[in-house]
Write a protein that holds these residues in place. Structure first.
Motif, PDB file in Angstrom:
ATOM      1  N   ASN A   9      -6.032   5.077   4.123  1.00 38.84           N
ATOM      2  CA  ASN A   9      -4.582   5.204   3.932  1.00 38.84           C
ATOM      3  C   ASN A   9      -3.942   3.872   3.553  1.00 38.84           C
ATOM      4  OD1 ASN A   9      -4.598   7.954   4.429  1.00 38.84           O
ATOM      5  ND2 ASN A   9      -4.276   7.687   6.623  1.00 38.84           N
ATOM      6  N   SER A  10      -4.439   2.782   4.095  1.00 36.28           N
ATOM      7  CA  SER A  10      -3.922   1.453   3.751  1.00 36.28           C
ATOM      8  C   SER A  10      -4.135   1.154   2.275  1.00 36.28           C
ATOM      9  CB  SER A  10      -4.610   0.365   4.572  1.00 36.28           C
ATOM     10  OG  SER A  10      -4.307   0.478   5.927  1.00 36.28           O
ATOM     11  N   ILE A  11      -5.330   1.439   1.794  1.00 37.98           N
ATOM     12  CA  ILE A  11      -5.637   1.189   0.381  1.00 37.98           C
ATOM     13  C   ILE A  11      -4.755   2.048  -0.512  1.00 37.98           C
ATOM     14  CG2 ILE A  11      -7.402   1.390  -1.419  1.00 37.98           C
ATOM     15  CD1 ILE A  11      -9.509   0.814   0.815  1.00 37.98           C
ATOM     16  N   MET A  12      -4.689   3.332  -0.217  1.00 37.58           N
ATOM     17  CA  MET A  12      -3.901   4.247  -1.048  1.00 37.58           C
ATOM     18  C   MET A  12      -2.417   3.888  -1.018  1.00 37.58           C
ATOM     19  SD  MET A  12      -6.138   6.103  -2.459  1.00 37.58           S
ATOM     20  CE  MET A  12      -5.189   7.417  -3.189  1.00 37.58           C
ATOM     21  N   GLU A  13      -1.912   3.554   0.156  1.00 33.78           N
ATOM     22  CA  GLU A  13      -0.500   3.184   0.268  1.00 33.78           C
ATOM     23  C   GLU A  13      -0.213   1.919  -0.532  1.00 33.78           C
ATOM     24  OE1 GLU A  13       2.861   1.940   3.583  1.00 33.78           O
ATOM     25  OE2 GLU A  13       0.906   2.642   4.271  1.00 33.78           O
ATOM     26  N   ILE A  37     -15.766  -7.686   0.994  1.00 33.42           N
ATOM     27  CA  ILE A  37     -16.282  -6.342   0.710  1.00 33.42           C
ATOM     28  C   ILE A  37     -15.542  -5.730  -0.477  1.00 33.42           C
ATOM     29  CG2 ILE A  37     -16.447  -3.969   1.586  1.00 33.42           C
ATOM     30  CD1 ILE A  37     -16.853  -5.278   4.410  1.00 33.42           C
ATOM     31  N   ILE A  38     -14.222  -5.820  -0.458  1.00 31.30           N
ATOM     32  CA  ILE A  38     -13.430  -5.233  -1.548  1.00 31.30           C
ATOM     33  C   ILE A  38     -13.694  -5.983  -2.851  1.00 31.30           C
ATOM     34  CG2 ILE A  38     -11.104  -4.738  -2.389  1.00 31.30           C
ATOM     35  CD1 ILE A  38     -10.270  -4.372   0.563  1.00 31.30           C
ATOM     36  N   LEU A  39     -13.790  -7.303  -2.779  1.00 32.22           N
ATOM     37  CA  LEU A  39     -14.058  -8.096  -3.978  1.00 32.22           C
ATOM     38  C   LEU A  39     -15.412  -7.719  -4.585  1.00 32.22           C
ATOM     39  CD1 LEU A  39     -13.055 -10.265  -5.898  1.00 32.22           C
ATOM     40  CD2 LEU A  39     -14.125 -11.970  -4.418  1.00 32.22           C
ATOM     41  N   ASP A  40     -16.423  -7.522  -3.760  1.00 27.94           N
ATOM     42  CA  ASP A  40     -17.729  -7.086  -4.264  1.00 27.94           C
ATOM     43  C   ASP A  40     -17.609  -5.758  -5.009  1.00 27.94           C
ATOM     44  OD1 ASP A  40     -19.032  -9.304  -3.269  1.00 27.94           O
ATOM     45  OD2 ASP A  40     -19.844  -8.279  -1.498  1.00 27.94           O
ATOM     46  N   ASP A  41     -16.811  -4.849  -4.462  1.00 31.60           N
ATOM     47  CA  ASP A  41     -16.600  -3.552  -5.092  1.00 31.60           C
ATOM     48  C   ASP A  41     -15.898  -3.716  -6.443  1.00 31.60           C
ATOM     49  OD1 ASP A  41     -16.638  -0.498  -4.638  1.00 31.60           O
ATOM     50  OD2 ASP A  41     -14.533  -0.895  -5.150  1.00 31.60           O
ATOM     51  N   VAL A  42     -14.879  -4.569  -6.489  1.00 37.33           N
ATOM     52  CA  VAL A  42     -14.136  -4.820  -7.725  1.00 37.33           C
ATOM     53  C   VAL A  42     -15.054  -5.445  -8.783  1.00 37.33           C
ATOM     54  CG1 VAL A  42     -12.281  -6.233  -8.737  1.00 37.33           C
ATOM     55  CG2 VAL A  42     -11.884  -5.001  -6.603  1.00 37.33           C
ATOM     56  N   LEU A  43     -15.872  -6.403  -8.366  1.00 37.19           N
ATOM     57  CA  LEU A  43     -16.776  -7.068  -9.311  1.00 37.19           C
ATOM     58  C   LEU A  43     -17.862  -6.115  -9.815  1.00 37.19           C
ATOM     59  CD1 LEU A  43     -17.106 -10.572  -7.613  1.00 37.19           C
ATOM     60  CD2 LEU A  43     -15.667  -9.915  -9.568  1.00 37.19           C
ATOM     61  N   TRP A  44     -18.309  -5.211  -8.948  1.00 40.33           N
ATOM     62  CA  TRP A  44     -19.283  -4.207  -9.364  1.00 40.33           C
ATOM     63  C   TRP A  44     -18.674  -3.309 -10.446  1.00 40.33           C
ATOM     64  CZ3 TRP A  44     -21.690   0.019  -5.677  1.00 40.33           C
ATOM     65  CH2 TRP A  44     -22.769   0.634  -6.315  1.00 40.33           C
ATOM     66  N   GLU A  45     -17.425  -2.897 -10.230  1.00 35.35           N
ATOM     67  CA  GLU A  45     -16.768  -2.069 -11.241  1.00 35.35           C
ATOM     68  C   GLU A  45     -16.616  -2.847 -12.546  1.00 35.35           C
ATOM     69  OE1 GLU A  45     -12.912   0.822 -11.954  1.00 35.35           O
ATOM     70  OE2 GLU A  45     -12.794  -0.676 -10.369  1.00 35.35           O
ATOM     71  N   GLU A 100     -10.459   8.947  -5.001  1.00 37.74           N
ATOM     72  CA  GLU A 100     -10.478   9.340  -3.591  1.00 37.74           C
ATOM     73  C   GLU A 100     -11.865   9.146  -2.965  1.00 37.74           C
ATOM     74  OE1 GLU A 100      -7.956  11.791  -1.916  1.00 37.74           O
ATOM     75  OE2 GLU A 100      -6.436  11.054  -3.304  1.00 37.74           O
ATOM     76  N   ASP A 101     -12.892   9.571  -3.686  1.00 39.25           N
ATOM     77  CA  ASP A 101     -14.255   9.438  -3.163  1.00 39.25           C
ATOM     78  C   ASP A 101     -14.652   7.971  -3.038  1.00 39.25           C
ATOM     79  OD1 ASP A 101     -14.396  12.189  -3.157  1.00 39.25           O
ATOM     80  OD2 ASP A 101     -15.524  12.327  -5.031  1.00 39.25           O
ATOM     81  N   ARG A 102     -14.267   7.199  -4.032  1.00 40.57           N
ATOM     82  CA  ARG A 102     -14.612   5.769  -4.013  1.00 40.57           C
ATOM     83  C   ARG A 102     -13.974   5.074  -2.816  1.00 40.57           C
ATOM     84  NH1 ARG A 102     -12.782   1.311  -8.461  1.00 40.57           N
ATOM     85  NH2 ARG A 102     -13.457  -0.509  -7.294  1.00 40.57           N
ATOM     86  N   PHE A 103     -12.698   5.310  -2.597  1.00 37.21           N
ATOM     87  CA  PHE A 103     -12.020   4.633  -1.499  1.00 37.21           C
ATOM     88  C   PHE A 103     -12.456   5.172  -0.143  1.00 37.21           C
ATOM     89  CE2 PHE A 103      -8.512   3.568  -4.688  1.00 37.21           C
ATOM     90  CZ  PHE A 103      -9.166   2.407  -5.059  1.00 37.21           C
ATOM     91  N   ASP A 104     -12.881   6.420  -0.109  1.00 36.87           N
ATOM     92  CA  ASP A 104     -13.435   6.978   1.118  1.00 36.87           C
ATOM     93  C   ASP A 104     -14.744   6.262   1.461  1.00 36.87           C
ATOM     94  OD1 ASP A 104     -13.023   9.130   3.143  1.00 36.87           O
ATOM     95  OD2 ASP A 104     -15.012   9.747   2.421  1.00 36.87           O
ATOM     96  N   ASP A 105     -15.618   6.118   0.471  1.00 33.51           N
ATOM     97  CA  ASP A 105     -16.881   5.395   0.674  1.00 33.51           C
ATOM     98  C   ASP A 105     -16.632   3.943   1.051  1.00 33.51           C
ATOM     99  OD1 ASP A 105     -18.162   7.730  -0.083  1.00 33.51           O
ATOM    100  OD2 ASP A 105     -18.697   7.021  -2.095  1.00 33.51           O
ATOM    101  N   LEU A 106     -15.721   3.300   0.341  1.00 30.43           N
ATOM    102  CA  LEU A 106     -15.403   1.894   0.600  1.00 30.43           C
ATOM    103  C   LEU A 106     -14.847   1.720   2.015  1.00 30.43           C
ATOM    104  CD1 LEU A 106     -15.166  -1.025  -0.485  1.00 30.43           C
ATOM    105  CD2 LEU A 106     -12.908  -0.391  -1.386  1.00 30.43           C
TER     106      LEU A 106
END
Length: 185
Positions: free
Chosen positions: A133-137, A41-49, A98-104
């Motif tokens: 919080n895990s992502i942000m940390e 899921i995270i990789l898909d988000d990174v590749l989309w960006e 913040e919005d992106r990681f909230d959605d993710l």
């Protein structure tokens, strides 16, 4: 780019173990399956960006080709940010951190639940907050690690030339040490 491709496995593991340690979540099919799904899921988000950034670069290159003097006095980083923002908006990609990681985070919760990789008895929002919080940390601690490495390299007895092979080797070695010290790898 907020998350680098190389960071994805580390972030996925951190999310899964933070969920496990919260004692709010169980992994019916094992934590490794959940980590794999989170990573995808995270990789898909990174590749989309990355696709959005590539489109922004293409637009800039095309405009430069049409009129080579058009961007003569323009800050290229600012121009890139503006065009990336426009392309992202057209594609429905949120570039606000913040919005992106909230959605993710919410998407991760939904996907893990739908694929029966997690089970919990609390509100979805509570699980989403743990993931957020895990992502942000991770990103904050990773930034601290980089800053510590830059300071160490600055204080080397023998100056290293940034960008040289030697500098890259020293940076990579110190960077990995700092990540381990902070529990990120």
């Amino acid at each position: 780019m907020l998350i680098k491709e190389a960071q994805v496995p580390f972030i996925a593991r951190k999310i899964a173990y933070d969920l496990l340690n919260s004692k709010l979540v169980e992994f019916p099919k094992g934590i490794d399956n959940a980590i794999k799904e989170i990573e995808e899921i995270i990789l898909d988000d990174v590749l989309w960006e990355r696709e959005i950034e590539d489109k922004a670069r293409e637009i800039i290159a095309k405009k430069e080709e049409e009129d080579e003097f058009l961007f003569y006095d323009v800050d290229r980083r600012e121009l890139f940010k503006l065009i990336k923002k426009q392309v992202a908006q057209e594609e429905g990609f949120n570039i606000k951190k913040e919005d992106r990681f909230d959605d993710l985070s919410m998407f991760i919760v939904k996907e893990l639940w739908d694929k029966e990789l997690i089970d919990y008895d609390v509100r979805d929002g509570k699980i989403k907050n743990i993931i957020f919080n895990s992502i942000m940390e991770f990103l904050n601690r990773e930034k601290e690690a980089k800053e510590a490495v830059y300071k160490k390299i600055e204080n080397y007895k023998r100056p290293l030339v940034p960008g040289s092979d030697e500098w890259e080797l020293v940076f990579q070695r110190l960077y990995e040490q700092e990540l381990r010290k902070r529990g990120l790898i």
